[in-house]
Every structure is written in structure tokens, then in C-alpha cells.
Design a protein around this motif. Structure first.
Motif, PDB file in Angstrom:
ATOM      1  N   VAL A   6      -5.239  53.804  87.117  1.00 24.01           N
ATOM      2  CA  VAL A   6      -6.115  53.990  86.337  1.00 24.01           C
ATOM      3  C   VAL A   6      -7.490  53.210  86.932  1.00 24.01           C
ATOM      4  O   VAL A   6      -7.521  51.971  87.181  1.00 24.01           O
ATOM      5  N   GLY A  48     -13.458  55.883  82.012  1.00 26.78           N
ATOM      6  CA  GLY A  48     -12.568  56.629  81.377  1.00 26.78           C
ATOM      7  C   GLY A  48     -13.175  57.813  80.594  1.00 26.78           C
ATOM      8  O   GLY A  48     -12.716  58.905  80.327  1.00 26.78           O
ATOM      9  N   GLU A  53     -11.001  60.805  79.024  1.00 29.55           N
ATOM     10  CA  GLU A  53     -10.291  60.028  77.963  1.00 29.55           C
ATOM     11  C   GLU A  53     -10.879  59.551  76.695  1.00 29.55           C
ATOM     12  O   GLU A  53     -11.994  59.223  76.742  1.00 29.55           O
ATOM     13  N   VAL A  55     -11.463  56.382  74.406  1.00 25.88           N
ATOM     14  CA  VAL A  55     -11.822  54.832  74.534  1.00 25.88           C
ATOM     15  C   VAL A  55     -12.002  53.847  73.395  1.00 25.88           C
ATOM     16  O   VAL A  55     -13.040  54.559  72.477  1.00 25.88           O
ATOM     17  N   HIS A 117      -6.635  56.009  75.293  1.00 24.49           N
ATOM     18  CA  HIS A 117      -6.095  55.832  76.804  1.00 24.49           C
ATOM     19  C   HIS A 117      -6.375  54.441  77.336  1.00 24.49           C
ATOM     20  O   HIS A 117      -5.782  53.832  78.205  1.00 24.49           O
ATOM     21  N   ARG A 118      -7.902  53.997  77.011  1.00 24.20           N
ATOM     22  CA  ARG A 118      -8.411  52.817  77.504  1.00 24.20           C
ATOM     23  C   ARG A 118      -8.610  51.848  75.998  1.00 24.20           C
ATOM     24  O   ARG A 118      -9.377  52.339  75.119  1.00 24.20           O
ATOM     25  N   CYS A 153      -1.425  52.447  76.419  1.00 20.85           N
ATOM     26  CA  CYS A 153      -2.596  52.623  76.789  1.00 20.85           C
ATOM     27  C   CYS A 153      -2.953  51.496  77.776  1.00 20.85           C
ATOM     28  O   CYS A 153      -2.302  50.387  77.889  1.00 20.85           O
ATOM     29  N   THR A 154      -4.038  51.464  78.392  1.00 24.21           N
ATOM     30  CA  THR A 154      -4.422  50.400  79.544  1.00 24.21           C
ATOM     31  C   THR A 154      -5.518  49.626  78.804  1.00 24.21           C
ATOM     32  O   THR A 154      -6.499  50.048  78.253  1.00 24.21           O
TER      33      THR A 154
END
Length: 232
Positions: A6, A48, A53, A55, A117-118, A153-154
Motif C-alpha cells: 500500500v 488511495g 480506492e 477512503v 481500503h484506507r 483495510c489499511t
């Protein structure tokens, strides 16, 4: 650990991280005022969005419109992403019940609903401040972080440094719960020379990483980490 990383989207820093963060990991950015914690978080979020992605950006300091304005001032066109793939939420840390409920209960649900995702929480230290005892703080933060790990998720969280120790977060807790810890700080060679900004990847589980202290610069439109340079 192999596999796609990532990307932070910050030149030089991804190299120090062995290519970027481990997917699904938790990263903490720790630093005193003026070191660019929010700027690092915004770069992470924007990277992202550019990759398609979803966010979530949780702010405990700035209103939603201020966060959006900061991104626009960097020349980023974020309007097409708002409430589609970018969700900016302001929480009031002075209202314990509301902030505690939204972070612990509503955030995990929102992550699932929007398939984030983030996720950014800026700063997590204001959430930590809500708890009156160290025991309660450790217990609640451990539960919260473990719950986030299940969401795949990160996560990026920021924290102010301790008033008396520039190498530790305000409550000296979040760095133990995180997989990756990046420390931002001032370096003053002497009282008569310029102040430098320097960062260090203090910790990174499951990956080799640079252990050198490197200078960085906060530009209007980007952050530059000089991974090939020395601080002095």
C-alpha cells in the motif's frame, strides 16, 4: 513479506518502507506540532483515491470543509470523490459519549458499508484523551485496534508526541498497538543554524525497512523524503 504494498504516495518514504505499507496493517505517524502529521495523512488518502480506492478520513481537530480545503490547496481536485469514494468525518472529542460511540461502533460499520481500503484517524491521541485512567485507555484502545484489524483495510493514525519525550506518543501506547511507526521530529544542529525536519521508521512488523534517519521537506503540493541524503 512479499506481495503488493500500500503506497504512501510520498517520494522516498515508500522506499524506506520496503515498497510501502503491508496491506491491512496499522501505521502510526507520531510527531510534535508543525512536523506535518496531517500532511502525511492527506498524502496517504490522496494516493488511495488516485488508485480508485475508497477512503475514510476521521478528523478530531478540523471540520470537514477544512480538510477538503487543505487538499484543494495542494492542487488536488477532490470534489468528484466526495461522498463517493472519500468520506470526511469530523468528531467532537469534547463529547465523550458521542465520540466514543462513533469511533468504536459506527466506524467499523462504515468501513464495511463503503468497503473502505484506507482509513485515517487524525489525531488518535485526542480519542485516547477521553479515557480517565491508563488501565481503561489500554483496554479500550486494544479492543478498538483489534476490531479494526478484522476489517482488512489499511489504517493510518496520527498522534502528538509526549510533552517530555519527543520519541514517544502522548500516552506511549499507540506505538505498541501499531504495525508500523513513523516518527517525525525537528533536528537542531545548534541554536544558530536552520531547523531541519527528519523522520525515522522506528518499527515495521513483517517487513524489512530502513532504520536510518532521513530529512524531509513539506512542499505546497507534496512531501519529499530525501532517502539518499543525511540529516546534516
Amino acid at each position: 513479506m512479499n506481495g503488493e504494498r500500500v503506497k504512501m504516495g510520498i517520494m522516498g518514504l515508500d522506499d524506506m518502507l520496503g515498497g510501502g505499507l503491508i496491506p491491512g496493517s496499522i501505521c502510526s505517524i507520531i510527531g510534535t506540532y508543525g512536523t506535518g502529521k496531517t500532511t502525511f495523512s492527506l498524502e496517504f488518502a490522496w494516493e488511495g483515491l488516485k488508485k480508485g480506492e475508497n477512503v475514510i478520513y476521521i478528523s478530531l481537530e478540523e471540520r470537514e470543509e477544512r480538510i477538503v480545503t487543505y487538499m484543494q490547496q495542494k492542487g488536488w481536485d477532490v470534489k468528484p470523490y466526495l461522498n463517493r469514494s472519500l468520506y470526511v468525518i469530523k468528531l467532537d472529542p469534547t463529547d465523550f459519549n458521542l465520540a466514543n460511540n462513533r469511533i468504536k461502533n459506527e466506524l467499523p460499520k462504515l468501513i464495511e458499508e463503503v468497503k473502505a481500503h484506507r482509513v485515517v484517524i487524525d489525531p488518535i491521541s485526542l480519542f485516547e484523551d477521553l479515557f480517565t485512567t491508563d488501565f481503561e485507555r489500554r483496554q479500550e484502545m486494544f479492543r478498538f485496534v483489534e476490531g479494526l484489524r478484522d476489517k482488512k483495510c489499511t489504517i493510518m493514525m496520527t498522534s502528538e508526541t509526549d510533552r517530555d519525550n519527543v520519541f514517544a506518543s502522548r500516552h506511549a501506547l499507540i506505538e505498541y498497538l501499531s504495525d508500523t511507526v513513523i516518527l517525525l521530529r525537528y533536528v537542531r544542529p545548534s541554536d544558530l543554524t536552520d531547523v531541519h525536519l527528519a523522520l525515522e521508521v522506528v518499527k515495521m512488523r513483517m517487513s524489512a525497512h530502513s532504520r536510518e534517519i532521513k530529512p524531509y521537506e513539506l512542499m505546497q503540493d507534496q512531501v519529499l523524503v530525501y532517502s539518499e541524503a543525511n540529516v546534516f
